[in-house]
Design a protein around this motif. Structure first.
Motif, PDB file in Angstrom:
ATOM      1  N   ASN A   1       0.783  -1.258   0.123  1.00 17.45           N
ATOM      2  CA  ASN A   1      -0.087   0.075  -0.167  1.00 17.45           C
ATOM      3  C   ASN A   1       0.891   1.353   0.061  1.00 17.45           C
ATOM      4  OD1 ASN A   1      -2.484  -1.297  -0.120  1.00 17.45           O
ATOM      5  ND2 ASN A   1      -2.715  -1.511   2.043  1.00 17.45           N
ATOM      6  N   ASP A   2       2.132   1.137   0.592  1.00 20.07           N
ATOM      7  CA  ASP A   2       2.884   2.460   0.741  1.00 20.07           C
ATOM      8  C   ASP A   2       3.870   2.130  -0.290  1.00 20.07           C
ATOM      9  OD1 ASP A   2       1.428   3.280   2.970  1.00 20.07           O
ATOM     10  OD2 ASP A   2       2.428   2.344   4.579  1.00 20.07           O
ATOM     11  N   TYR A   3       4.072   1.448  -1.442  1.00 24.07           N
ATOM     12  CA  TYR A   3       4.982   1.379  -2.076  1.00 24.07           C
ATOM     13  C   TYR A   3       4.790   2.358  -3.467  1.00 24.07           C
ATOM     14  CZ  TYR A   3       9.001  -0.600  -4.513  1.00 24.07           C
ATOM     15  OH  TYR A   3      10.311  -0.655  -5.176  1.00 24.07           O
ATOM     16  N   LYS A   4       5.977   3.056  -3.568  1.00 23.68           N
ATOM     17  CA  LYS A   4       5.950   3.952  -4.517  1.00 23.68           C
ATOM     18  C   LYS A   4       7.147   3.427  -5.609  1.00 23.68           C
ATOM     19  CE  LYS A   4       6.243   8.825  -6.052  1.00 23.68           C
ATOM     20  NZ  LYS A   4       5.913   8.659  -7.223  1.00 23.68           N
ATOM     21  N   PHE A   5       6.982   3.179  -7.046  1.00 22.55           N
ATOM     22  CA  PHE A   5       8.104   2.862  -7.888  1.00 22.55           C
ATOM     23  C   PHE A   5       9.011   3.957  -7.903  1.00 22.55           C
ATOM     24  CE2 PHE A   5       4.824   0.181 -10.144  1.00 22.55           C
ATOM     25  CZ  PHE A   5       5.060  -1.138  -9.602  1.00 22.55           C
TER      26      PHE A   5
ATOM     27  N   ASP B   1      -3.007  11.201   1.718  1.00 24.35           N
ATOM     28  CA  ASP B   1      -1.792  11.915   2.123  1.00 24.35           C
ATOM     29  C   ASP B   1      -1.806  13.435   1.878  1.00 24.35           C
ATOM     30  OD1 ASP B   1      -1.021   9.456   3.101  1.00 24.35           O
ATOM     31  OD2 ASP B   1       0.585   9.184   1.630  1.00 24.35           O
ATOM     32  N   THR B   2      -2.164  13.846   0.814  1.00 26.14           N
ATOM     33  CA  THR B   2      -2.190  15.410   0.360  1.00 26.14           C
ATOM     34  C   THR B   2      -3.299  16.074   0.738  1.00 26.14           C
ATOM     35  OG1 THR B   2      -0.655  14.585  -1.388  1.00 26.14           O
ATOM     36  CG2 THR B   2      -1.366  16.720  -1.328  1.00 26.14           C
ATOM     37  N   PHE B   3      -4.407  15.480   0.886  1.00 31.58           N
ATOM     38  CA  PHE B   3      -5.682  16.148   1.033  1.00 31.58           C
ATOM     39  C   PHE B   3      -6.385  15.489   2.196  1.00 31.58           C
ATOM     40  CE2 PHE B   3      -4.614  16.634  -3.486  1.00 31.58           C
ATOM     41  CZ  PHE B   3      -4.440  17.992  -3.478  1.00 31.58           C
ATOM     42  N   GLY B   4      -5.974  14.671   3.040  1.00 33.67           N
ATOM     43  CA  GLY B   4      -6.635  14.307   3.997  1.00 33.67           C
ATOM     44  C   GLY B   4      -7.734  13.374   3.861  1.00 33.67           C
ATOM     45  N   GLY B   5      -7.753  12.937   2.646  1.00 40.01           N
ATOM     46  CA  GLY B   5      -8.613  12.027   2.267  1.00 40.01           C
ATOM     47  C   GLY B   5      -9.863  12.510   1.575  1.00 40.01           C
ATOM     48  N   SER B   6      -9.804  13.997   1.343  1.00 43.63           N
ATOM     49  CA  SER B   6     -11.077  14.905   1.001  1.00 43.63           C
ATOM     50  C   SER B   6     -10.846  14.919  -0.563  1.00 43.63           C
ATOM     51  CB  SER B   6     -10.971  16.171   1.428  1.00 43.63           C
ATOM     52  OG  SER B   6     -11.785  16.976   0.895  1.00 43.63           O
TER      53      SER B   6
ATOM     54  N   GLN C   1      -2.515   3.796  -5.532  1.00 44.65           N
ATOM     55  CA  GLN C   1      -1.532   4.978  -5.304  1.00 44.65           C
ATOM     56  C   GLN C   1      -2.135   6.330  -5.387  1.00 44.65           C
ATOM     57  OE1 GLN C   1       1.911   4.624  -4.811  1.00 44.65           O
ATOM     58  NE2 GLN C   1       1.111   2.683  -4.383  1.00 44.65           N
ATOM     59  N   SER C   2      -3.314   6.332  -6.124  1.00 43.72           N
ATOM     60  CA  SER C   2      -4.117   7.472  -6.335  1.00 43.72           C
ATOM     61  C   SER C   2      -4.936   7.953  -5.021  1.00 43.72           C
ATOM     62  CB  SER C   2      -5.019   7.568  -7.577  1.00 43.72           C
ATOM     63  OG  SER C   2      -4.351   7.361  -8.626  1.00 43.72           O
ATOM     64  N   GLN C   3      -5.242   6.741  -4.601  1.00 41.87           N
ATOM     65  CA  GLN C   3      -6.335   7.000  -3.152  1.00 41.87           C
ATOM     66  C   GLN C   3      -5.026   7.398  -2.071  1.00 41.87           C
ATOM     67  OE1 GLN C   3      -7.617   2.981  -3.083  1.00 41.87           O
ATOM     68  NE2 GLN C   3      -9.703   3.631  -4.032  1.00 41.87           N
TER      69      GLN C   3
END
Length: 119
Positions: A2-6, A83-88, A76-78
């Motif tokens: 879930n936390d993996y970024k290529f 992370d960036t918008f507090g899930g909003s 990744q989008s979720q």
């Protein structure tokens, strides 16, 4: 996963696997040599790392995905929105639109999506 970024090279490698899966690991080595000028050891090192992350598997010398491309990028989008918008989602859309006006077609498409995904 879930936390993996290529890393950029991993993303190209993953795209290659997703495009050709299932693929024999030997054929993957040949493709990586051709596409990226990688040595056999580099291909297997990156493959092993992504297998350990639960994205791909190498069973009986056949490489295939455990997570399909679309599913990976949805996650990744979720995570980005979380992370960036507090899930909003509304805050994300406001930032994404950036003060531009939506066309009537875009507004209708968004309304349709909202209606389809409303609980």
């Amino acid at each position: 996963m879930n936390d993996y970024k290529f890393a950029p090279s991993e993303e190209k490698f993953a795209a290659l696997i997703w495009r050709h899966e299932p693929i024999c690991s030997g054929d993957l080595v040949v493709l990586c040599a051709k596409e990226f000028s990688w040595k056999k050891s580099t291909t297997y090192t990156v493959l092993k790392k992504l297998c350990a992350k639960g994205i791909f598997q190498n069973e009986n010398a056949i490489v295939s995905s455990l997570i399909k491309k679309d599913e990976f990028y949805v996650r990744q989008s979720q995570r980005f929105v979380e992370d960036t918008f507090g899930g909003s989602l509304p805050k994300f859309l406001i930032a994404f639109i950036g003060g531009k006006k939506l066309s009537d077609r875009q507004a209708e498409e968004l309304k349709k999506l909202i209606d389809e995904h409303r609980s």
